[in-house]
Enzyme design. Structure first.
Site, PDB file in Angstrom:
ATOM      1  N   CYS A   1      -5.337   1.292  -4.125  1.00 31.48           N
ATOM      2  CA  CYS A   1      -4.881   1.823  -2.857  1.00 31.48           C
ATOM      3  C   CYS A   1      -5.668   2.989  -2.458  1.00 31.48           C
ATOM      4  O   CYS A   1      -5.908   3.338  -1.264  1.00 31.48           O
ATOM      5  CB  CYS A   1      -3.366   2.328  -3.080  1.00 31.48           C
ATOM      6  SG  CYS A   1      -2.498   1.041  -3.693  1.00 31.48           S
TER       7      CYS A   1
ATOM      8  N   ASP B   1       1.486   6.737  -3.492  1.00 31.70           N
ATOM      9  CA  ASP B   1       2.190   5.703  -4.568  1.00 31.70           C
ATOM     10  C   ASP B   1       2.449   6.490  -6.064  1.00 31.70           C
ATOM     11  O   ASP B   1       2.074   5.441  -7.019  1.00 31.70           O
ATOM     12  CB  ASP B   1       1.374   4.572  -4.738  1.00 31.70           C
ATOM     13  CG  ASP B   1       1.301   3.735  -3.105  1.00 31.70           C
ATOM     14  OD1 ASP B   1       1.904   4.380  -2.270  1.00 31.70           O
ATOM     15  OD2 ASP B   1       0.440   2.844  -3.203  1.00 31.70           O
TER      16      ASP B   1
ATOM     17  N   LYS C   1       5.530   1.290   2.056  1.00 32.50           N
ATOM     18  CA  LYS C   1       4.519   0.162   2.489  1.00 32.50           C
ATOM     19  C   LYS C   1       4.656  -0.901   1.754  1.00 32.50           C
ATOM     20  O   LYS C   1       4.772  -0.965   0.251  1.00 32.50           O
ATOM     21  CB  LYS C   1       3.140   0.937   2.557  1.00 32.50           C
ATOM     22  CG  LYS C   1       2.606   1.533   1.175  1.00 32.50           C
ATOM     23  CD  LYS C   1       1.359   2.294   1.537  1.00 32.50           C
ATOM     24  CE  LYS C   1       0.503   2.589   0.019  1.00 32.50           C
ATOM     25  NZ  LYS C   1       0.056   1.669  -0.719  1.00 32.50           N
TER      26      LYS C   1
END
Length: 298
Positions: free
Chosen positions: A215, A121, A182
């Site tokens: 994450c 990310d 995602k």
């Protein structure tokens, strides 16, 4: 998590689980320690889905330092037997998760042939919010260059790219194995698991990106739960607050996850100055990686 290597077909119904599962699913009784919890899985579910269900039912009680074996109750023998390789749920059954007595020792060895890089990310909309984001990008790019030099597969995710943008332009994604959008915080998605299954002998994941306490942390814990050794690159991961970043790294280190640095990872992967790619890696690390606020917190 580990399953037995015996290659035998699915075993017959074990009984003992009530009906009432949704259409297209099979009732399964999931047992762990002194607990037994009825649930259901899709018809044809195999080892990985059973493990995921055990994690959802008992995750807060599992010691992630341990290896486990899944066993199936076989009426033929009147006891539990190790889950056969290739097992698929076809009728109601009773399974249990058994911790092995030998503690899993994390040695932290890295070799290119058994390692995958996870880039999490590193997106444009995070730029103004993440502490030391410019430093994190710089080190992340260094790691991706190292992966290309050493032929290490790279998996990249982007959290809700429609709203948060794509991976920043400074990160060169040339040659990566997978770039996946995602919404789940963890990178451990079915597509990622399938990609890992295509790579023979994967033992270690080198993980970096944002955010450390969300994450990165959730990805690391899921991977460890699947028996994969995780190396988190401290100088290539950050959060919006240094408090969240540092406490996440401390927590992860206490669980046996390896918290390391980009230079340590790259030099461990070449291991020897006579390695044919050593000079190229040496050129990457000639300038020290930025400190990104870590030293002030040590």
């Amino acid at each position: 998590m580990a399953a037995t290597e015996a290659a035998v077909p699915a075993l017959p119904n074990s009984g003992g689980v009530g009906a009432g599962a949704p259409s297209g699913t099979v009732p399964v009784l999931f047992c762990f320690s002194v607990f037994a919890r009825p649930s259901s899985v899709p018809h044809g579910a195999g080892y990985e889905l059973l493990i995921q269900k055990f994690l959802s039912l008992y995750g807060d009680q599992l010691d992630m330092h341990r290896k486990f074996v899944v066993q199936l109750f076989a009426e033929e023998w009147g006891q539990y037997v190790d889950l056969p390789k290739g097992f698929a749920v076809s009728e109601r059954c009773k399974v249990r998760l058994v911790p092995l007595q030998i503690q899993l020792t994390t040695l932290g060895n890295l070799t290119p042939s058994s390692t995958v890089f996870f880039c999490c990310d590193m997106q444009e909309r995070f730029r103004p919010a993440i502490k030391y984001f410019g430093d994190i990008i710089s080190v992340g790019q260094r790691l991706l260059q190292g992966a290309r030099i050493l032929g290490i597969p790279v998996i990249v995710t982007e959290q809700y790219p429609k709203g948060l943008g794509s991976t920043v332009q400074e990160i060169d994604l040339t040659g990566v194995k997978l770039v996946l959008p995602k919404t789940k915080f963890s990178m451990v998605l079915p597509e990622v698991e399938a990609a890992l299954a295509e790579i023979p002998g994967v033992r270690s994941v080198v993980l970096f990106g944002v955010e450390t306490h969300v994450c990165i942390q959730q990805t690391a814990l899921e991977l460890v739960g699947r028996g994969i050794e995780v190396h988190i690159v401290a100088d290539a991961t950050s959060s919006r607050s240094m408090m969240d970043r540092m406490f996440a790294l401390e927590r992860l280190a206490r669980t046996g996850i390896i918290v390391t640095t980009s230079e340590a990872v790259l030099l461990q992967l070449v291991a020897d100055k006579d390695h044919p790619k050593f000079k190229e890696i040496q050129n990457l690390i000639k300038a020290s990686a930025p400190e990104s606020g870590l030293l002030s917190k040590v």
